[in-house]
Design a protein around this motif. Structure first.
Motif, PDB file in Angstrom:
ATOM      1  N   TYR A   1      -2.370 -17.702   9.253  1.00 36.82           N
ATOM      2  CA  TYR A   1      -1.243 -18.489   8.734  1.00 36.82           C
ATOM      3  C   TYR A   1      -1.151 -19.802   9.515  1.00 36.82           C
ATOM      4  CZ  TYR A   1       0.667 -14.688   5.914  1.00 36.82           C
ATOM      5  OH  TYR A   1       0.866 -13.740   4.972  1.00 36.82           O
ATOM      6  N   PRO A   2      -0.615 -20.830   8.863  1.00 36.23           N
ATOM      7  CA  PRO A   2      -0.481 -22.121   9.570  1.00 36.23           C
ATOM      8  C   PRO A   2       0.658 -22.086  10.590  1.00 36.23           C
ATOM      9  CG  PRO A   2       0.533 -22.254   7.409  1.00 36.23           C
ATOM     10  CD  PRO A   2      -0.109 -20.903   7.477  1.00 36.23           C
ATOM     11  N   ASP A   3       0.745 -23.154  11.381  1.00 38.22           N
ATOM     12  CA  ASP A   3       1.861 -23.314  12.309  1.00 38.22           C
ATOM     13  C   ASP A   3       3.148 -23.377  11.477  1.00 38.22           C
ATOM     14  OD1 ASP A   3       3.785 -24.076  14.098  1.00 38.22           O
ATOM     15  OD2 ASP A   3       2.916 -26.046  14.550  1.00 38.22           O
ATOM     16  N   ARG A   4       3.968 -22.341  11.607  1.00 35.87           N
ATOM     17  CA  ARG A   4       5.173 -22.256  10.783  1.00 35.87           C
ATOM     18  C   ARG A   4       6.139 -23.410  11.066  1.00 35.87           C
ATOM     19  NH1 ARG A   4       6.865 -16.715  12.004  1.00 35.87           N
ATOM     20  NH2 ARG A   4       8.067 -17.734  13.624  1.00 35.87           N
ATOM     21  N   GLU A   5       6.028 -23.934  12.277  1.00 39.51           N
ATOM     22  CA  GLU A   5       6.934 -25.015  12.693  1.00 39.51           C
ATOM     23  C   GLU A   5       6.307 -26.402  12.513  1.00 39.51           C
ATOM     24  OE1 GLU A   5      10.202 -25.095  13.879  1.00 39.51           O
ATOM     25  OE2 GLU A   5      10.176 -23.147  12.890  1.00 39.51           O
ATOM     26  N   PHE A   6       5.068 -26.446  12.006  1.00 38.85           N
ATOM     27  CA  PHE A   6       4.347 -27.726  11.781  1.00 38.85           C
ATOM     28  C   PHE A   6       4.692 -28.773  12.846  1.00 38.85           C
ATOM     29  CE2 PHE A   6       8.154 -29.251   9.402  1.00 38.85           C
ATOM     30  CZ  PHE A   6       8.660 -28.057   8.920  1.00 38.85           C
ATOM     31  N   THR A   7       4.534 -28.331  14.102  1.00 38.69           N
ATOM     32  CA  THR A   7       4.987 -29.144  15.233  1.00 38.69           C
ATOM     33  C   THR A   7       4.261 -30.483  15.331  1.00 38.69           C
ATOM     34  OG1 THR A   7       5.321 -27.050  16.335  1.00 38.69           O
ATOM     35  CG2 THR A   7       5.473 -29.006  17.712  1.00 38.69           C
ATOM     36  N   GLU A   8       2.934 -30.429  15.167  1.00 43.05           N
ATOM     37  CA  GLU A   8       2.163 -31.668  15.307  1.00 43.05           C
ATOM     38  C   GLU A   8       2.578 -32.668  14.229  1.00 43.05           C
ATOM     39  OE1 GLU A   8      -2.032 -30.759  15.370  1.00 43.05           O
ATOM     40  OE2 GLU A   8      -2.496 -32.877  15.756  1.00 43.05           O
ATOM     41  N   LEU A   9       2.794 -32.154  13.027  1.00 40.91           N
ATOM     42  CA  LEU A   9       3.222 -33.031  11.932  1.00 40.91           C
ATOM     43  C   LEU A   9       4.605 -33.607  12.215  1.00 40.91           C
ATOM     44  CD1 LEU A   9       2.961 -34.322   9.165  1.00 40.91           C
ATOM     45  CD2 LEU A   9       3.709 -32.165   8.131  1.00 40.91           C
ATOM     46  N   ARG A  10       5.523 -32.772  12.715  1.00 46.27           N
ATOM     47  CA  ARG A  10       6.866 -33.288  13.004  1.00 46.27           C
ATOM     48  C   ARG A  10       6.806 -34.364  14.088  1.00 46.27           C
ATOM     49  NH1 ARG A  10      10.755 -29.580  14.723  1.00 46.27           N
ATOM     50  NH2 ARG A  10       9.163 -28.049  15.188  1.00 46.27           N
ATOM     51  N   GLU A  11       5.920 -34.145  15.080  1.00 49.83           N
ATOM     52  CA  GLU A  11       5.770 -35.164  16.134  1.00 49.83           C
ATOM     53  C   GLU A  11       5.233 -36.467  15.539  1.00 49.83           C
ATOM     54  OE1 GLU A  11       3.309 -33.016  18.885  1.00 49.83           O
ATOM     55  OE2 GLU A  11       5.059 -32.069  19.862  1.00 49.83           O
ATOM     56  N   ALA A  12       4.243 -36.323  14.662  1.00 53.82           N
ATOM     57  CA  ALA A  12       3.633 -37.527  14.067  1.00 53.82           C
ATOM     58  C   ALA A  12       4.646 -38.265  13.186  1.00 53.82           C
ATOM     59  CB  ALA A  12       2.395 -37.137  13.255  1.00 53.82           C
TER      60      ALA A  12
ATOM     61  N   LEU B   1      -3.696 -26.929   5.403  1.00 52.61           N
ATOM     62  CA  LEU B   1      -4.424 -28.083   4.854  1.00 52.61           C
ATOM     63  C   LEU B   1      -3.479 -29.275   4.686  1.00 52.61           C
ATOM     64  CD1 LEU B   1      -6.671 -26.297   2.189  1.00 52.61           C
ATOM     65  CD2 LEU B   1      -7.095 -26.714   4.621  1.00 52.61           C
ATOM     66  N   THR B   2      -2.281 -29.009   4.203  1.00 52.98           N
ATOM     67  CA  THR B   2      -1.291 -30.084   4.062  1.00 52.98           C
ATOM     68  C   THR B   2      -0.976 -30.693   5.428  1.00 52.98           C
ATOM     69  OG1 THR B   2      -0.301 -28.898   2.216  1.00 52.98           O
ATOM     70  CG2 THR B   2       1.034 -30.613   3.230  1.00 52.98           C
ATOM     71  N   GLN B   3      -0.748 -29.818   6.398  1.00 50.01           N
ATOM     72  CA  GLN B   3      -0.407 -30.311   7.740  1.00 50.01           C
ATOM     73  C   GLN B   3      -1.532 -31.161   8.312  1.00 50.01           C
ATOM     74  OE1 GLN B   3       1.326 -27.430  10.501  1.00 50.01           O
ATOM     75  NE2 GLN B   3       1.910 -26.099   8.815  1.00 50.01           N
TER      76      GLN B   3
END
Ligand code: PMP
Length: 359
Positions: free
Chosen positions: A61-72, A255-257
């Motif tokens: 499963y992907p990072d549920r918190e999409f941390t890297e994306l939120r940082e970016a 993939l989206t992240q």
């Protein structure tokens, strides 16, 4: 054959129509306010590399918190925002849906100011939230007084302000946003899908000290990334906590992240066309005026124009010439997305020809 009305569908969904911007495989598609410039090849290559890497671990499963994306996304927005202030989903439509799942719902109401984004009432009905509306001022403006009066009268749980507004291109001033916030105990959401095309100050500058204010954005418009489905919001971290209660687990695929993070690393290249699009938008407005139409002053990447005798007829005449624009249902008006220079020229030439033919 079974029809929809034969099914035991929710009573409040009976008779409703789905979102349906007409799509046609034409060469000049100026109908859904995309950025019509392709993604630069060097950027696309980097995105593909990031996707290839993400595929290797797609068994998990992907990072549920999409941390890297939120940082970016926080870094992209600036304004002192951090990852805690950011939430993202599959397009800003999903951000709006999650917002209404958390703050709207049965027994609650969301206030909007038509003509506005056609998905706002549809997302309201999908989440069981009552859609209530109030009128705008002249020239589609929204003064603080108008918004405050509507809030006092309708007592909404959520207020949607769309700035710049789709389909008119009209911005909402920060004085109006601040006044709306002070007039309600509910959520005020500013839908800034087209913010990058406007020279106005964003409502992001109002976030500090306003925990019920949400600013939603998207990578679909200026960012030329509509196909990737990435929308996001900036707000107090408690808002993200509320959305965690309603989102599906792992709603943003790996993939989206990966694609979004890679694209954001190239923000300047992805946004390089914004000034050019604004130039074409203003060219469209000037050209339409010269032809006797009445364009509404737009701060987005599209132009709504009036004085169209028969919108459906003009729409179809353009379609025959391989140009798709949009009838948004406002009498005597049509909306057109600012395209590349060549697309804008083709549109204006076709309009001039039709005018010359007496249309
Ligand atoms: N808000 C507004 C005002 C829009 O016009 C759109 C797209 N047409 C959206 C939100 C949703 O865009 P997306 O889901 O692609 O982010």
């Amino acid at each position: 054959m079974t029809s929809l009305s034969d099914l035991p569908i929710r009573d409040d969904l009976r008779g409703l129509k789905p979102y349906g911007a007409p799509t046609d495989p034409v060469s000049i598609q100026l109908n859904v306010n995309e950025n019509t410039h392709p993604i630069p090849e060097a950027v696309a290559t980097d995105i593909v590399t990031a996707l290839a890497k993400a595929v290797m671990t797609a068994n998990r499963y992907p990072d549920r918190e999409f941390t890297e994306l939120r940082e970016a996304l926080a870094a992209y927005l600036g304004h002192g925002l951090t990852a805690e202030n950011i939430w993202a989903a599959n397009g800003s439509n999903e951000v709006l849906q999650q917002t209404l799942q958390a703050f709207g719902g049965p027994g609650r109401r969301v206030l909007g100011f038509p003509p506005t984004y056609s998905m706002h009432p549809i997302i309201a009905s999908g989440t069981g939230t009552e859609w209530v509306t109030a009128s705008r001022d002249a020239a589609y403006d929204l003064s603080p007084e108008t918004v405050v009066a509507a809030i006092a009268e309708l007592n909404p749980d959520v207020v949607f302000l769309c700035s710049p507004n789709n389909p008119t291109g009209t911005p909402v001033g920060n004085a109006t946003v601040a006044a709306a916030y002070d007039a309600t105990d509910g959520i005020v959401l500013v839908d800034e899908a087209y913010a990058e095309f406007s020279d106005r100050e964003s409502a992001l500058t109002l976030l500090e000290g306003r925990p019920r204010l949400i600013v939603s954005r998207t990578m679909s418009k200026a960012f030329a990334f509509a196909g990737a489905r990435v929308g996001y919001l900036a707000a107090d971290p408690a808002i993200a906590d509320a959305l965690r209660l309603v989102r599906l687990p792992y709603h943003l695929s790996a993939l989206t992240q990966a694609a979004a993070v890679a694209a954001l690393a190239h923000a300047p290249e992805m946004l390089a066309m914004v000034n050019e699009i604004k130039t074409q938008r203003d060219r469209m407005s000037a050209g339409l005026s010269a032809l006797g139409f009445t364009p509404v002053l737009s701060e987005a990447n599209f132009v709504l124009f009036g004085n169209v005798a028969e919108p459906q007829e003009l729409f179809h005449k353009l379609l025959i010439q391989d140009i798709l624009i949009r009838d948004v249902g406002i009498p005597n008006h049509l909306r057109v997305t600012a395209g590349t220079e060549a697309e804008t020229t083709a549109f204006l030439d076709a309009m001039a020809d039709l005018r010359a033919l007496g249309r």
